[in-house]
Design a protein around this motif. Structure first.
Motif, PDB file in Angstrom:
ATOM      1  N   PHE A 130       0.834  -1.204   0.000  1.00 50.96           N
ATOM      2  CA  PHE A 130       0.000   0.000   0.000  1.00 50.96           C
ATOM      3  C   PHE A 130       0.871   1.257   0.000  1.00 50.96           C
ATOM      4  N   ARG A 131       1.890   1.240   0.829  1.00 45.71           N
ATOM      5  CA  ARG A 131       2.800   2.389   0.932  1.00 45.71           C
ATOM      6  C   ARG A 131       3.532   2.619  -0.395  1.00 45.71           C
ATOM      7  N   LYS A 132       4.027   1.561  -1.009  1.00 47.40           N
ATOM      8  CA  LYS A 132       4.758   1.696  -2.264  1.00 47.40           C
ATOM      9  C   LYS A 132       3.846   2.168  -3.397  1.00 47.40           C
ATOM     10  N   ARG A 133       2.598   1.741  -3.370  1.00 41.13           N
ATOM     11  CA  ARG A 133       1.659   2.208  -4.391  1.00 41.13           C
ATOM     12  C   ARG A 133       1.523   3.727  -4.341  1.00 41.13           C
ATOM     13  N   TRP A 134       1.386   4.251  -3.154  1.00 41.18           N
ATOM     14  CA  TRP A 134       1.295   5.710  -3.015  1.00 41.18           C
ATOM     15  C   TRP A 134       2.576   6.395  -3.492  1.00 41.18           C
ATOM     16  N   GLN A 135       3.727   5.781  -3.190  1.00 40.74           N
ATOM     17  CA  GLN A 135       4.991   6.383  -3.616  1.00 40.74           C
ATOM     18  C   GLN A 135       5.066   6.503  -5.137  1.00 40.74           C
ATOM     19  N   THR A 136       4.622   5.474  -5.847  1.00 36.55           N
ATOM     20  CA  THR A 136       4.684   5.535  -7.312  1.00 36.55           C
ATOM     21  C   THR A 136       3.760   6.612  -7.868  1.00 36.55           C
ATOM     22  N   LEU A 137       2.677   6.899  -7.162  1.00 32.61           N
ATOM     23  CA  LEU A 137       1.724   7.898  -7.655  1.00 32.61           C
ATOM     24  C   LEU A 137       2.277   9.325  -7.574  1.00 32.61           C
ATOM     25  N   LEU A 138       3.297   9.555  -6.767  1.00 34.41           N
ATOM     26  CA  LEU A 138       3.868  10.897  -6.683  1.00 34.41           C
ATOM     27  C   LEU A 138       4.480  11.320  -8.016  1.00 34.41           C
ATOM     28  N   SER A 139       5.047  10.379  -8.754  1.00 29.44           N
ATOM     29  CA  SER A 139       5.584  10.709 -10.081  1.00 29.44           C
ATOM     30  C   SER A 139       4.456  10.998 -11.065  1.00 29.44           C
ATOM     31  N   VAL A 140       3.319  10.337 -10.908  1.00 28.16           N
ATOM     32  CA  VAL A 140       2.152  10.659 -11.722  1.00 28.16           C
ATOM     33  C   VAL A 140       1.687  12.081 -11.432  1.00 28.16           C
ATOM     34  N   ASP A 141       1.705  12.451 -10.165  1.00 32.03           N
ATOM     35  CA  ASP A 141       1.331  13.813  -9.782  1.00 32.03           C
ATOM     36  C   ASP A 141       2.241  14.838 -10.448  1.00 32.03           C
ATOM     37  N   ASP A 142       3.538  14.532 -10.503  1.00 32.45           N
ATOM     38  CA  ASP A 142       4.481  15.415 -11.198  1.00 32.45           C
ATOM     39  C   ASP A 142       4.161  15.500 -12.687  1.00 32.45           C
ATOM     40  N   LEU A 143       3.840  14.361 -13.287  1.00 33.88           N
ATOM     41  CA  LEU A 143       3.493  14.334 -14.710  1.00 33.88           C
ATOM     42  C   LEU A 143       2.313  15.257 -15.001  1.00 33.88           C
ATOM     43  N   VAL A 144       1.273  15.152 -14.182  1.00 31.21           N
ATOM     44  CA  VAL A 144       0.083  15.980 -14.390  1.00 31.21           C
ATOM     45  C   VAL A 144       0.431  17.464 -14.285  1.00 31.21           C
ATOM     46  N   GLU A 145       1.226  17.809 -13.293  1.00 24.19           N
ATOM     47  CA  GLU A 145       1.609  19.211 -13.120  1.00 24.19           C
ATOM     48  C   GLU A 145       2.396  19.725 -14.322  1.00 24.19           C
ATOM     49  N   LYS A 146       3.389  18.956 -14.785  1.00 23.71           N
ATOM     50  CA  LYS A 146       4.184  19.376 -15.941  1.00 23.71           C
ATOM     51  C   LYS A 146       3.317  19.538 -17.179  1.00 23.71           C
ATOM     52  N   LEU A 147       2.406  18.606 -17.376  1.00 15.77           N
ATOM     53  CA  LEU A 147       1.547  18.647 -18.562  1.00 15.77           C
ATOM     54  C   LEU A 147       0.665  19.889 -18.554  1.00 15.77           C
ATOM     55  N   ILE A 148       0.057  20.176 -17.424  1.00 16.68           N
ATOM     56  CA  ILE A 148      -0.842  21.328 -17.354  1.00 16.68           C
ATOM     57  C   ILE A 148      -0.065  22.631 -17.471  1.00 16.68           C
ATOM     58  N   LYS A 149       1.107  22.682 -16.886  1.00 14.18           N
ATOM     59  CA  LYS A 149       1.934  23.888 -17.041  1.00 14.18           C
ATOM     60  C   LYS A 149       2.313  24.119 -18.499  1.00 14.18           C
ATOM     61  N   ARG A 150       2.620  23.019 -19.216  1.00 12.30           N
ATOM     62  CA  ARG A 150       2.977  23.180 -20.618  1.00 12.30           C
ATOM     63  C   ARG A 150       1.774  23.641 -21.446  1.00 12.30           C
ATOM     64  N   LEU A 151       0.599  23.075 -21.165  1.00 15.88           N
ATOM     65  CA  LEU A 151      -0.608  23.510 -21.873  1.00 15.88           C
ATOM     66  C   LEU A 151      -0.904  24.979 -21.599  1.00 15.88           C
ATOM     67  N   GLU A 152      -0.670  25.395 -20.365  1.00 19.65           N
ATOM     68  CA  GLU A 152      -0.882  26.808 -20.033  1.00 19.65           C
ATOM     69  C   GLU A 152       0.138  27.688 -20.739  1.00 19.65           C
ATOM     70  N   PHE A 153       1.374  27.231 -20.793  1.00 15.95           N
ATOM     71  CA  PHE A 153       2.435  27.999 -21.438  1.00 15.95           C
ATOM     72  C   PHE A 153       2.167  28.190 -22.931  1.00 15.95           C
ATOM     73  N   THR A 154       1.643  27.161 -23.575  1.00 15.61           N
ATOM     74  CA  THR A 154       1.376  27.246 -25.014  1.00 15.61           C
ATOM     75  C   THR A 154       0.040  27.898 -25.327  1.00 15.61           C
ATOM     76  N   GLY A 155      -0.715  28.285 -24.296  1.00 16.63           N
ATOM     77  CA  GLY A 155      -1.992  28.943 -24.515  1.00 16.63           C
ATOM     78  C   GLY A 155      -3.126  28.006 -24.883  1.00 16.63           C
ATOM     79  N   GLU A 156      -2.958  26.691 -24.643  1.00 21.59           N
ATOM     80  CA  GLU A 156      -3.969  25.717 -25.060  1.00 21.59           C
ATOM     81  C   GLU A 156      -4.790  25.157 -23.909  1.00 21.59           C
ATOM     82  N   LEU A 157      -4.460  25.527 -22.669  1.00 22.48           N
ATOM     83  CA  LEU A 157      -5.136  24.936 -21.520  1.00 22.48           C
ATOM     84  C   LEU A 157      -6.620  25.260 -21.507  1.00 22.48           C
ATOM     85  N   ASN A 158      -6.982  26.497 -21.830  1.00 28.22           N
ATOM     86  CA  ASN A 158      -8.387  26.896 -21.761  1.00 28.22           C
ATOM     87  C   ASN A 158      -9.242  26.252 -22.841  1.00 28.22           C
TER      88      ASN A 158
END
Length: 733
Positions: free
Chosen positions: A470-498
């Motif tokens: 259970f603990r390790k499953r949560w640990q792996t999800l932290l990298s997914v959280d980073d992925l989501v943040e990077k993706l949304i920041k890039r969409l915002e940077f390119t003006g496509e998020l909205n």
């Protein structure tokens, strides 16, 4: 009058031609006058800490943009920040070293290009990034971008020594195809075309001209300019009931709090391959006929490829809606099997394909890059799969065409076993344990025999094992959280998020100790069939929670609806969520869904537990098995204003029945099949038989508890025969 009308038409045509010529002339002047300027650099969001290998060979990336491959190997224009020229001469400029410093060793660097070719470079620690560019790319240094560990090396005055580069390290090298001074990132719609003119500068005037002239192409162009982009993020084995979203703080803030969270989202089968097939096809398992994770169970089989892949929603998006389609990550569990085309097989409808061979891994895996195999090792900086998926997704956003909307599907390995977290997250959640819910480590009284066979209480070693998992499953999800943040920041940077819809969900849930079952999925209970579903996008108000009953068969119809495609033209079983997302009122919605699963068992005794008879599988050292041949069941899950029920039947000698009132018993501890009103039991049995034979529109008929329900015995049978034959077929192919 006819003569006057004819003259008027000729004048209109002449006016349109003159206007087009004027626009072309102005664009030509604008292009040639702007090239002399040196616009200031614009900031670029940081990449994920661990860079992926270069995203794709040149020809593949060019094919995404609809262009021919460039003649020179590393010549691909990047829309990120361009390197700035360094003052001084073109030679290597060495900074004076202090007299007391020991002699410096030269650096050996590997410059790696997008087509996987490499170039060895030698430099000194006191050399600057700018001098390295000038030495290796004389005359083109302003077109070169160097990236180290995901970070753009944008300061040409920075010394190589300050980067602390290890020997023989890799610098990813992007060389733009356009000559001339550095340019800022292109806004959407302004990529240069083959003619050399800035086509983006022509698009708006020409579009306005066509709209004003009322030509036949005007409505289509206007609709194309407005069509939203879509991103689907799919995790692997992430539960909702046991706190699976807890580690994803950034995802909840960036998607959930900016849009809608569905509190009653389910999968029609609690297993990876059948559930993923439902996502892609919008169909229940009895219609797409993927019943388990094996080729024999139709998981990525040749039959699946011929009968289902051509009608998946990504294939429709590509062929009928003109979307660019991008896939990265785990596809289906048997994808890449030699008996089903191997890694050379690229499913119809994908313009960019970056798929994992078979099941989830984090290191030592093989990817299919548009049908070409690429092996990865166990070096975190270039091989950790979640980060690789993040980086190749950002690359796609950089290199895609700006003239077509896009669909991205990013399918992460997390939190599937082997639960290998990124190094920086391996010591997190040390005080976290599997939830001790009311159904944790208790005997499954009055349940199917497979649940009753679990030993209660569990041994200390079993509890320690599942807590660690259970603990390790949560640990792996932290990298997914980073992925989501990077993706949304890039969409915002390119003006496509909205103008982009983002969906976040999982293929099935998971359990850790419930009813004394150690760890797995496959079961009919809420912890295995309920998943997270978060959506944000145009027209969705923030901070909303919807209680309506939805399933992953609704994702395909919803995304096609977003693209403007008539879902009624498909054979999908699901419904579009778009009216709900946009806050529609007085909507007619379903009150029940079907959940179905075909159990798997070994034909010989399980080697882990030789004392057990054949027919079981997924057994643990304590001889507790998670599956069996007759763990084959079908359920109706009902959620309405008045009812919150689950009715299930097993295909075994008992025809065992389980019924739960989840309003009074959310942990599904008490099976009320023998105490419930027989009339109510009969209604649910009838509804189950009807849903198991449904197809397309008949899967969306009112449930037995809906006020507009009408009984129709004809719906209980299909063209293939009786429901009993269809429901529990052991040979789906």
């Amino acid at each position: 009058m006819a003569l006057i009308e004819g003259v008027g038409d000729e004048v209109t045509v002449l006016f349109a031609v003159l206007t087009c010529l004027l626009v072309l002339a102005l664009a030509w002047v604008s292009t040639h006058t702007s090239e002399g300027a040196d616009p200031p650099p614009q900031p670029q969001p940081a990449r994920t800490a661990a860079p992926a290998r270069p995203s794709e060979p040149m020809a593949d990336l060019d094919s995404i943009r609809g262009e021919a491959p460039a003649a020179e190997t590393p010549s691909l224009r990047h829309r990120g920040q361009a390197a700035q020229p360094e003052p001084g001469g073109a030679g290597v400029t060495a900074a004076p070293a202090a007299a007391a410093d020991p002699p410096q060793e030269p650096l050996v660097l590997r410059l790696k290009f997008l087509n996987d070719s490499e170039q060895v470079a030698r430099a000194w620690p006191h050399d600057t990034i700018g001098s390295l560019k000038r030495t290796q790319f004389p005359g083109r240094e302003q077109q070169v971008r160097l990236i180290y560990q995901g970070q753009l090396l944008g300061d040409d005055a920075q010394t190589l020594g300050s980067l602390h580069l290890p020997p023989n390290c890799v610098l990813h090298c992007h060389v733009s195809a356009r000559a001339g001074p550095p340019r800022p990132p292109c806004p959407p719609g302004s990529e240069p075309g083959p003619s050399g003119l800035e086509i983006g500068s022509l698009l708006l005037p020409l579009l306005l001209l066509l709209l004003l002239s009322g030509g036949p192409a005007a409505p289509a162009l206007a609709a194309s300019a407005r069509r939203p982009n879509v991103v689907l993020l799919l995790t692997d084995d992430q539960d909702d009931v046991l706190g699976g979203m807890t580690p994803l703080k950034k995802t909840k803030a960036l998607i959930g709090e900016m849009g809608m969270t569905f509190s009653s989202a389910y999968v029609p089968s609690a297993l990876c391959c059948p559930s993923r097939a439902s996502v892609l096809t919008g169909k229940y398992p009895h219609n797409h006929r993927v019943v388990n994770n094996t080729l024999e169970g139709n998981c990525s089989s040749t039959s699946w490829q011929k009968t289902q892949e051509p009608s998946t929603f990504p294939a429709i998006l590509r062929s009928m809606c003109g979307y660019q389609t991008f896939f990265a990550g785990k596809y289906l569990n048997e994808y890449g099997a030699l008996d089903a085309g191997g890694l050379e097989h690229v499913p119809l409808g994908w313009s960019y394909w970056y798929a994992l061979e078979k099941n989830s891994k984090y290191y030592n895996y093989t990817l299919s890059i548009n049908g070409k195999a690429r092996k990865h090792g166990e070096n975190y900086s270039v091989d950790y799969l979640t980060d690789v998926l993040a980086n190749v997704s950002l690359d796609f956003l950089d290199y895609k065409s700006n003239f077509e909307p896009f669909f991205m599907m990013i399918s992460t390995p997390a939190p599937h076993s082997p639960w290998t977290a990124a190094p920086q997250y391996q010591k997190t959640f040390q005080n976290v344990f599997a939830p001790r819910s009311k159904n944790f480590n208790i005997h499954g009284t009055n349940k199917h025999w497979l649940i009753r066979q679990a030993k209660t209480p569990m041994t200390n070693s079993s509890i320690q094992y599942l807590d660690n998992a259970f603990r390790k499953r949560w640990q792996t999800l932290l990298s997914v959280d980073d992925l989501v943040e990077k993706l949304i920041k890039r969409l915002e940077f390119t003006g496509e998020l909205n103008n982009t819809y983002l969906f976040f969900t999982s293929d099935n849930g998971y359990h850790t100790g419930q009813f004394s079952l150690p760890i797995d999925k496959r079961q009919l209970y809420e912890f295995d069939i309920k998943v997270p579903l978060l959506v944000r996008g145009p027209g969705i108000k923030p901070n909303q929670t919807s209680k309506v009953l939805v399933a992953n068969i609704d994702l395909g119809p919803t995304i096609l609806d977003i693209a403007g495609y008539n879902v009624n033209k498909t054979q999908m079983d699901g419904m579009s969520l778009l009216p709900i997302l946009r806050g529609g009122s007085n909507l007619t919605w379903r009150s029940d869904i079907l959940v179905e699963y075909q159990g798997e068992g070994r034909t010989v005794p399980d080697p882990t537990c030789p004392s057990l008879s054949p027919g079981v599988s997924q057994c643990f050292p304590d001889c507790i098995c998670e599956d069996a041949y007759n763990n084959t069941y079908a359920c109706v899950r009902t959620v309405s204003a008045l009812w919150n029920l689950q009715y299930c039947e097993f295909d075994d000698q008992e025809v065992f029945v389980e019924v739960y009132n989840l309003t009074a018993d959310p942990d599904q501890i008490t099976n009320i099949a023998k105490s419930i009103d027989p009339e109510l039991l009969g209604k649910m049995n009838y509804r189950l038989m009807m849903l198991q034979s449904c197809s397309g529109p008949t899967c969306r008929t009112p449930g037995v508890f809906d006020p507009w329900y009408r009984s129709d015995p004809r719906l209980m049978f299909s063209s293939h025969g009786s429901i009993r034959t269809r429901r529990f077929s052991k040979h789906p192919l």
